[in-house]
Scaffold this motif. Sequence first.
Motif, PDB file in Angstrom:
ATOM      1  N   PRO A  32     -39.590  24.248  24.077  1.00 16.75           N
ATOM      2  CA  PRO A  32     -40.650  23.300  23.723  1.00 16.75           C
ATOM      3  C   PRO A  32     -41.474  22.767  24.885  1.00 16.75           C
ATOM      4  CG  PRO A  32     -38.547  22.168  23.822  1.00 16.75           C
ATOM      5  CD  PRO A  32     -38.251  23.625  24.080  1.00 16.75           C
ATOM      6  N   ALA A  33     -41.107  23.048  26.133  1.00 16.67           N
ATOM      7  CA  ALA A  33     -41.803  22.423  27.260  1.00 16.67           C
ATOM      8  C   ALA A  33     -43.146  23.059  27.565  1.00 16.67           C
ATOM      9  CB  ALA A  33     -40.923  22.477  28.513  1.00 16.67           C
ATOM     10  N   TYR A  34     -43.342  24.313  27.174  1.00 12.56           N
ATOM     11  CA  TYR A  34     -44.584  25.010  27.482  1.00 12.56           C
ATOM     12  C   TYR A  34     -45.699  24.616  26.518  1.00 12.56           C
ATOM     13  CZ  TYR A  34     -42.109  28.097  30.717  1.00 12.56           C
ATOM     14  OH  TYR A  34     -41.398  28.598  31.763  1.00 12.56           O
ATOM     15  N   ARG A  35     -46.924  24.648  27.007  1.00 18.72           N
ATOM     16  CA  ARG A  35     -48.085  24.325  26.192  1.00 18.72           C
ATOM     17  C   ARG A  35     -49.089  25.473  26.251  1.00 18.72           C
ATOM     18  NH1 ARG A  35     -44.717  20.959  25.651  1.00 18.72           N
ATOM     19  NH2 ARG A  35     -44.952  18.688  25.564  1.00 18.72           N
ATOM     20  N   LEU A  36     -49.916  25.559  25.218  1.00 20.18           N
ATOM     21  CA  LEU A  36     -51.011  26.525  25.176  1.00 20.18           C
ATOM     22  C   LEU A  36     -52.338  25.782  25.183  1.00 20.18           C
ATOM     23  CD1 LEU A  36     -49.614  28.975  22.487  1.00 20.18           C
ATOM     24  CD2 LEU A  36     -50.200  29.618  24.827  1.00 20.18           C
ATOM     25  N   PHE A  37     -53.357  26.403  25.755  1.00 13.88           N
ATOM     26  CA  PHE A  37     -54.697  25.826  25.738  1.00 13.88           C
ATOM     27  C   PHE A  37     -55.354  26.036  24.379  1.00 13.88           C
ATOM     28  CE2 PHE A  37     -55.395  26.438  30.562  1.00 13.88           C
ATOM     29  CZ  PHE A  37     -55.025  25.126  30.807  1.00 13.88           C
ATOM     30  N   TYR A  38     -56.205  25.078  24.001  1.00 12.88           N
ATOM     31  CA  TYR A  38     -57.138  25.183  22.875  1.00 12.88           C
ATOM     32  C   TYR A  38     -56.460  25.093  21.508  1.00 12.88           C
ATOM     33  CZ  TYR A  38     -59.840  26.893  26.806  1.00 12.88           C
ATOM     34  OH  TYR A  38     -60.422  27.011  28.033  1.00 12.88           O
ATOM     35  N   GLU A  39     -57.266  24.640  20.532  1.00 10.24           N
ATOM     36  CA  GLU A  39     -56.778  24.560  19.157  1.00 10.24           C
ATOM     37  C   GLU A  39     -56.434  25.946  18.624  1.00 10.24           C
ATOM     38  OE1 GLU A  39     -59.972  22.605  17.189  1.00 10.24           O
ATOM     39  OE2 GLU A  39     -59.431  20.604  17.941  1.00 10.24           O
ATOM     40  N   ARG A  40     -57.240  26.928  19.040  1.00 13.10           N
ATOM     41  CA  ARG A  40     -56.916  28.324  18.728  1.00 13.10           C
ATOM     42  C   ARG A  40     -56.551  29.014  20.036  1.00 13.10           C
ATOM     43  NH1 ARG A  40     -59.891  32.497  16.090  1.00 13.10           N
ATOM     44  NH2 ARG A  40     -61.822  31.806  17.096  1.00 13.10           N
ATOM     45  N   PRO A  41     -55.266  29.208  20.303  1.00  7.25           N
ATOM     46  CA  PRO A  41     -54.849  29.809  21.574  1.00  7.25           C
ATOM     47  C   PRO A  41     -55.461  31.186  21.773  1.00  7.25           C
ATOM     48  CG  PRO A  41     -52.986  28.853  20.432  1.00  7.25           C
ATOM     49  CD  PRO A  41     -54.122  28.830  19.464  1.00  7.25           C
ATOM     50  N   LEU A  42     -55.547  31.575  23.037  1.00  9.82           N
ATOM     51  CA  LEU A  42     -56.152  32.848  23.394  1.00  9.82           C
ATOM     52  C   LEU A  42     -55.108  33.816  23.940  1.00  9.82           C
ATOM     53  CD1 LEU A  42     -59.340  31.381  25.032  1.00  9.82           C
ATOM     54  CD2 LEU A  42     -59.352  33.075  23.203  1.00  9.82           C
ATOM     55  N   HIS A  43     -55.351  35.097  23.685  1.00  9.71           N
ATOM     56  CA  HIS A  43     -54.469  36.162  24.159  1.00  9.71           C
ATOM     57  C   HIS A  43     -55.295  37.095  25.033  1.00  9.71           C
ATOM     58  CE1 HIS A  43     -52.183  40.122  23.076  1.00  9.71           C
ATOM     59  NE2 HIS A  43     -51.884  39.703  24.289  1.00  9.71           N
ATOM     60  N   PHE A  44     -55.144  36.919  26.344  1.00  9.49           N
ATOM     61  CA  PHE A  44     -55.911  37.740  27.279  1.00  9.49           C
ATOM     62  C   PHE A  44     -55.088  38.928  27.759  1.00  9.49           C
ATOM     63  CE2 PHE A  44     -58.210  33.625  28.099  1.00  9.49           C
ATOM     64  CZ  PHE A  44     -59.396  34.031  27.504  1.00  9.49           C
ATOM     65  N   VAL A  45     -55.779  40.042  27.973  1.00  8.43           N
ATOM     66  CA  VAL A  45     -55.090  41.251  28.421  1.00  8.43           C
ATOM     67  C   VAL A  45     -55.679  41.804  29.717  1.00  8.43           C
ATOM     68  CG1 VAL A  45     -54.405  41.881  26.080  1.00  8.43           C
ATOM     69  CG2 VAL A  45     -56.570  42.743  26.990  1.00  8.43           C
ATOM     70  N   ARG A  46     -56.834  41.271  30.139  1.00  7.69           N
ATOM     71  CA  ARG A  46     -57.481  41.828  31.328  1.00  7.69           C
ATOM     72  C   ARG A  46     -58.448  40.807  31.924  1.00  7.69           C
ATOM     73  NH1 ARG A  46     -62.111  45.045  32.414  1.00  7.69           N
ATOM     74  NH2 ARG A  46     -62.773  44.999  30.228  1.00  7.69           N
ATOM     75  N   GLY A  47     -58.638  40.871  33.248  1.00  9.60           N
ATOM     76  CA  GLY A  47     -59.604  40.009  33.901  1.00  9.60           C
ATOM     77  C   GLY A  47     -60.382  40.770  34.961  1.00  9.60           C
ATOM     78  N   GLU A  48     -61.627  40.385  35.157  1.00  5.43           N
ATOM     79  CA  GLU A  48     -62.458  41.010  36.176  1.00  5.43           C
ATOM     80  C   GLU A  48     -63.537  40.023  36.607  1.00  5.43           C
ATOM     81  OE1 GLU A  48     -65.366  44.924  36.856  1.00  5.43           O
ATOM     82  OE2 GLU A  48     -64.230  44.690  34.991  1.00  5.43           O
ATOM     83  N   GLY A  49     -63.555  39.700  37.897  1.00  9.02           N
ATOM     84  CA  GLY A  49     -64.566  38.767  38.392  1.00  9.02           C
ATOM     85  C   GLY A  49     -64.424  37.396  37.752  1.00  9.02           C
ATOM     86  N   VAL A  50     -65.460  36.953  37.058  1.00 14.23           N
ATOM     87  CA  VAL A  50     -65.424  35.645  36.389  1.00 14.23           C
ATOM     88  C   VAL A  50     -65.145  35.781  34.895  1.00 14.23           C
ATOM     89  CG1 VAL A  50     -67.019  34.655  38.072  1.00 14.23           C
ATOM     90  CG2 VAL A  50     -67.911  35.630  35.953  1.00 14.23           C
ATOM     91  N   TRP A  51     -64.699  36.959  34.466  1.00 16.49           N
ATOM     92  CA  TRP A  51     -64.512  37.224  33.043  1.00 16.49           C
ATOM     93  C   TRP A  51     -63.047  37.492  32.706  1.00 16.49           C
ATOM     94  CZ3 TRP A  51     -68.769  36.301  30.255  1.00 16.49           C
ATOM     95  CH2 TRP A  51     -70.009  36.376  30.907  1.00 16.49           C
ATOM     96  N   LEU A  52     -62.632  36.996  31.545  1.00 18.58           N
ATOM     97  CA  LEU A  52     -61.341  37.323  30.970  1.00 18.58           C
ATOM     98  C   LEU A  52     -61.581  38.007  29.627  1.00 18.58           C
ATOM     99  CD1 LEU A  52     -59.354  34.074  31.795  1.00 18.58           C
ATOM    100  CD2 LEU A  52     -58.895  36.356  32.707  1.00 18.58           C
ATOM    101  N   TYR A  53     -60.751  38.990  29.303  1.00 20.48           N
ATOM    102  CA  TYR A  53     -60.954  39.790  28.099  1.00 20.48           C
ATOM    103  C   TYR A  53     -59.743  39.674  27.179  1.00 20.48           C
ATOM    104  CZ  TYR A  53     -64.744  41.840  30.806  1.00 20.48           C
ATOM    105  OH  TYR A  53     -65.888  42.008  31.553  1.00 20.48           O
ATOM    106  N   ASP A  54     -60.025  39.429  25.898  1.00 22.40           N
ATOM    107  CA  ASP A  54     -58.921  39.321  24.937  1.00 22.40           C
ATOM    108  C   ASP A  54     -58.527  40.701  24.418  1.00 22.40           C
ATOM    109  OD1 ASP A  54     -60.738  40.033  22.927  1.00 22.40           O
ATOM    110  OD2 ASP A  54     -60.945  37.995  22.145  1.00 22.40           O
ATOM    111  N   ALA A  55     -57.577  40.704  23.520  1.00 18.52           N
ATOM    112  CA  ALA A  55     -57.014  41.967  23.047  1.00 18.52           C
ATOM    113  C   ALA A  55     -58.035  42.808  22.284  1.00 18.52           C
ATOM    114  CB  ALA A  55     -55.797  41.689  22.168  1.00 18.52           C
TER     115      ALA A  55
END
Length: 437
Positions: A32-55
Amino acid sequence: MTMANAFGSSDFERLSAAEQSMITRREKVLGPAYRLFYERPLHFVRGEGVWLYDAEGNAYLDTYNNVPSVGHSNLAVLEAATRQAATLNTHTRYLHENVLAFAEALTSTCPDELSQVMFTCTGSEANDLAVRIARNYTGGSGIIVTAHAYHGVTSAVAEFSPSLGPNVDLGAHVRTVPAPDPSLPPEGMAGTFAEGVEAAIADLKRHGIKPAMLILDTIFSSDGVIPGQPGFLKAAVDAIRQAGGIFVADEVQPGFGRTGEGMWGFQRHGLVPDLVTIGKPMGNGYPVAGLIARPEVIADFGKNARYFNTFGGNPVAAATGMAVLRFIKEQNLITHSRDVGEYFLDELASLSSRFPQLAAIRGAGLFIGADIEDAGRPSASLAARIVNGLRERRVLISASGPHANVLKVRPPLVFTRGHVDHFMKALKKTMMTCLED
């Protein structure tokens, strides 16, 4: 409470079946100690530069994560890390050129008085080490922090991280002072903040506690992002030194060029700290952190209290950190941060003329805070709607401050004016939607 209930049933139902399954598994295995961001959590699989990409391959503009300071998946950093990892990784009890070169590179960014480095893995560890050194050097135990500060999560450091909330008790040796008041003129801000530090010193002494250190995040990020006028911290630092304590500049968040006025936030104030703690962006995602010190402050500690960190400052960490420093220098990211940050502030100020709910705006370089108010009062609920509204428009941001009403903007340093324009379009649409609701 299940994760589904924690986010609200409607938000949970809007997630894909795979994401719902991950949240259920997460609750079961991570606890229970961990938290997720946002009302609708995000699932990221890749990042590049200033961008994050979801599934699904959707791109999200990252205006929040300061750890990948030179950009997600920076090839120069990755190549340096993998090259060294494929060759050797040990620890600091063996001689290695990387470790020495990295320490020399770090001290070269500081005033001459700060000439020795101790490596850790995290900023929390660095601040924990700072406590031990301060107590050894001063003979005191008292610690002074701002009222909503965050400095880490070890047992010792959590005791002086009031932003962790009322369920994490502050130590009896800890005193809090109000954060600098950005509504005051420069002299008033400096004087009022110093008076708060002096009062905290007096209270410690009244209870038989000798002051050991004043530790400040030099942009007061958890207190609501308060850069203030350059130089306003001097009187407060003078006060702690006159009381026999030391000044620790926590540069874990504002450091590595983010403020656009030098490599470190304390440089805006013309100060030379006794200790400087560093971390987060130091390895662009690789766990490396540390402490830069005046030699006289750590001399007795080093002589009498052997220090060793199994992973802190290993050759791979050093190679990674060197690549980050090199990239910042070669790409002129400190000046870039200042220039893009000024443009960002101007654009936010222009939008605030249309939306009074976007109230006071503050920043230095690419570290910006914007107060959200409703009828002239801090509004955490409106700030949360804006944060989640931006998320729906695929822009990532968060909120901070004692009232949770300050939009916190700290993108990777490779952020450009074009990215600012992208952000501003999303923010304008989000403000219009939120204020219609």
